[in-house]
Design a protein around this motif. Structure first.
Motif, PDB file in Angstrom:
ATOM      1  N   LEU A   2       0.573  -1.142  -0.225  1.00  0.00           N
ATOM      2  CA  LEU A   2       0.125  -0.314  -0.034  1.00  0.00           C
ATOM      3  C   LEU A   2       1.177   1.048  -0.001  1.00  0.00           C
ATOM      4  O   LEU A   2       2.098   1.168   0.547  1.00  0.00           O
ATOM      5  CB  LEU A   2      -0.767   0.118   1.058  1.00  0.00           C
ATOM      6  N   SER A   3       0.436   2.721  -0.311  1.00  0.00           N
ATOM      7  CA  SER A   3       0.591   3.828  -0.429  1.00  0.00           C
ATOM      8  C   SER A   3       0.836   3.880   0.996  1.00  0.00           C
ATOM      9  O   SER A   3       0.364   3.098   1.832  1.00  0.00           O
ATOM     10  CB  SER A   3       0.693   4.663  -1.539  1.00  0.00           C
ATOM     11  N   SER A   5       0.088   7.339   2.185  1.00  0.00           N
ATOM     12  CA  SER A   5      -1.359   7.467   2.941  1.00  0.00           C
ATOM     13  C   SER A   5      -2.651   6.276   3.374  1.00  0.00           C
ATOM     14  O   SER A   5      -2.820   5.858   4.179  1.00  0.00           O
ATOM     15  CB  SER A   5      -2.073   8.824   1.900  1.00  0.00           C
ATOM     16  N   SER A   6      -2.148   5.357   2.435  1.00  0.00           N
ATOM     17  CA  SER A   6      -3.406   4.199   1.719  1.00  0.00           C
ATOM     18  C   SER A   6      -3.381   3.654   2.881  1.00  0.00           C
ATOM     19  O   SER A   6      -4.173   2.689   3.804  1.00  0.00           O
ATOM     20  CB  SER A   6      -2.996   3.342   1.111  1.00  0.00           C
ATOM     21  N   ARG A   7      -2.180   3.406   3.366  1.00  0.00           N
ATOM     22  CA  ARG A   7      -1.922   2.589   5.081  1.00  0.00           C
ATOM     23  C   ARG A   7      -1.538   3.590   6.110  1.00  0.00           C
ATOM     24  O   ARG A   7      -1.993   2.447   7.228  1.00  0.00           O
ATOM     25  CB  ARG A   7       0.227   2.556   4.708  1.00  0.00           C
ATOM     26  N   LEU A   9      -4.397   4.833   6.395  1.00  0.00           N
ATOM     27  CA  LEU A   9      -6.005   5.085   6.392  1.00  0.00           C
ATOM     28  C   LEU A   9      -6.252   3.366   6.949  1.00  0.00           C
ATOM     29  O   LEU A   9      -7.221   3.318   8.429  1.00  0.00           O
ATOM     30  CB  LEU A   9      -6.330   4.912   4.785  1.00  0.00           C
ATOM     31  N   ARG A  10      -5.561   2.702   6.190  1.00  0.00           N
ATOM     32  CA  ARG A  10      -5.980   1.520   6.771  1.00  0.00           C
ATOM     33  C   ARG A  10      -4.943   0.543   8.089  1.00  0.00           C
ATOM     34  O   ARG A  10      -5.888   0.747   8.849  1.00  0.00           O
ATOM     35  CB  ARG A  10      -4.461   0.570   5.943  1.00  0.00           C
TER      36      ARG A  10
END
Length: 326
Positions: A2-3, A5-7, A9-10
């Motif tokens: 994951l990028s 920023s996506s990480r 959020l995760r």
């Protein structure tokens, strides 16, 4: 992978699903190195999320109360559920939260993606609130009692029972139950050495929290079942209405909840309904709205109320017929 920023959020989403995550387990779930996870946690803290880290064998990460409310991360179904709950709260039985519920709903809809906003608007147009039949309760009283249940704090309050008798109670609260028309507090009453249920709309003034207590197992294993049983006992005590319904108890149980009345089977086509007589006008309304034949056994005053209601209906129909002939 994951990028970044996506990480983040995760990570945030996972932290909100549990009260505590072990560090290695969370890193494995995210498929990252523990050092990367620590850097992500630091970034989230900089954004205002109060994430507590603990070390040792049982070490890990958990949300803690902060100085301000940080943003919450909701998936589609969670956001939809919150929107529905806020709409219901705006017209519900808890007073003092209507305006704040509407404000929160507006804020939520403003940030919703178009696909969710359409679903929310569809639900709003389809859900038609029914006029409130039961009493409203103060949101502050409900919050105080809920906090006492959660933190296992004794609570004292003035209470007026079904017969209007006032008393001061000091109890150990266990949980809150909503039956559809009323909110109830289930609590252990040390003075009576037994469990008791209290209708929250009969609590007078502001409850007072006290010292901690050791919790007991829930009565009957389930609070809702206990309240239902307690209400059935109320229906069979004191002044009560006895009405024969021309339908089986199995069929009528789909319409009449246990908290409203007790149903006893007579045969395959009839059952006996037992309920309190505290609100005769409401009982007359519900009997006429049940869409089933019935015979009132007692009390006589209920028969009289129904007779007068029938006469009013007859006079109304007669006027309509006269108007049609004219």
């Amino acid at each position: 992978m994951l990028s970044s920023s996506s990480r983040l959020l995760r990570v945030l989403s996972l932290l909100q699903t549990r009260s505590h995550w072990a560090g290695p387990e969370l890193a494995e779930r995210l498929e990252v190195h523990p050092r990367t996870l620590r850097r992500d946690i630091d970034r989230l803290r900089q954004l205002g999320y109060p994430i507590h880290a603990s070390s040792g064998v049982a070490g890990g990460y958990a949300f803690r109360a902060g100085q301000s409310l940080p943003p919450l991360l909701l998936d589609d179904e969670e956001a939809l559920a919150v929107a529905i709950a806020l709409q219901i709260a705006a017209a519900g039985t808890v007073s003092g939260v209507e305006e704040s519920s509407l404000r929160a709903l507006v804020k939520l809809e403003q940030v919703m993606p178009t696909r969710l906003r359409r679903r929310t608007h569809a639900l709003r147009s389809a859900i038609v609130p029914v006029q409130r039949m039961g009493p409203t309760i103060d949101a502050g009283v409900l919050a105080t009692l809920a906090t006492a249940c959660r933190d296992q704090l004794q609570v004292g309050f003035s209470y007026r029972d079904l017969r209007g008798q006032a008393s001061v109670r000091q109890v150990q609260p266990h949980g809150l139950v909503h039956t559809g028309n009323h909110w109830y507090l289930v609590a252990w009453d040390p003075a009576r050495d037994d469990w008791r249920t209290f209708r929250i709309d009969r609590v007078q003034g502001t409850p007072r929290s006290g010292t901690h207590f050791a919790p007991r197992p829930a009565p009957a294993g389930d609070l809702r079942a206990y309240v239902t049983g307690a209400m059935a006992g109320v229906h069979q005590q004191g002044d009560q209405a006895r009405v024969v319904l021309h339908q089986s108890s199995e069929v009528m149980a789909r319409t009449i909840p246990p908290s409203a009345a007790t149903l006893e089977a007579i045969d395959e086509a009839h059952c006996l309904m037992l309920c309190g007589t505290g609100q005769l006008d409401s009982l007359v309304y519900w009997l006429m709205a049940l869409d089933v034949e019935f015979d009132v056994l007692e009390p006589p005053v209920l028969k009289e109320r129904l007779r007068r209601a029938s006469e009013r209906v007859g006079r109304s129909l007669a006027r309509r017929r006269r108007g049609g002939e004219a």
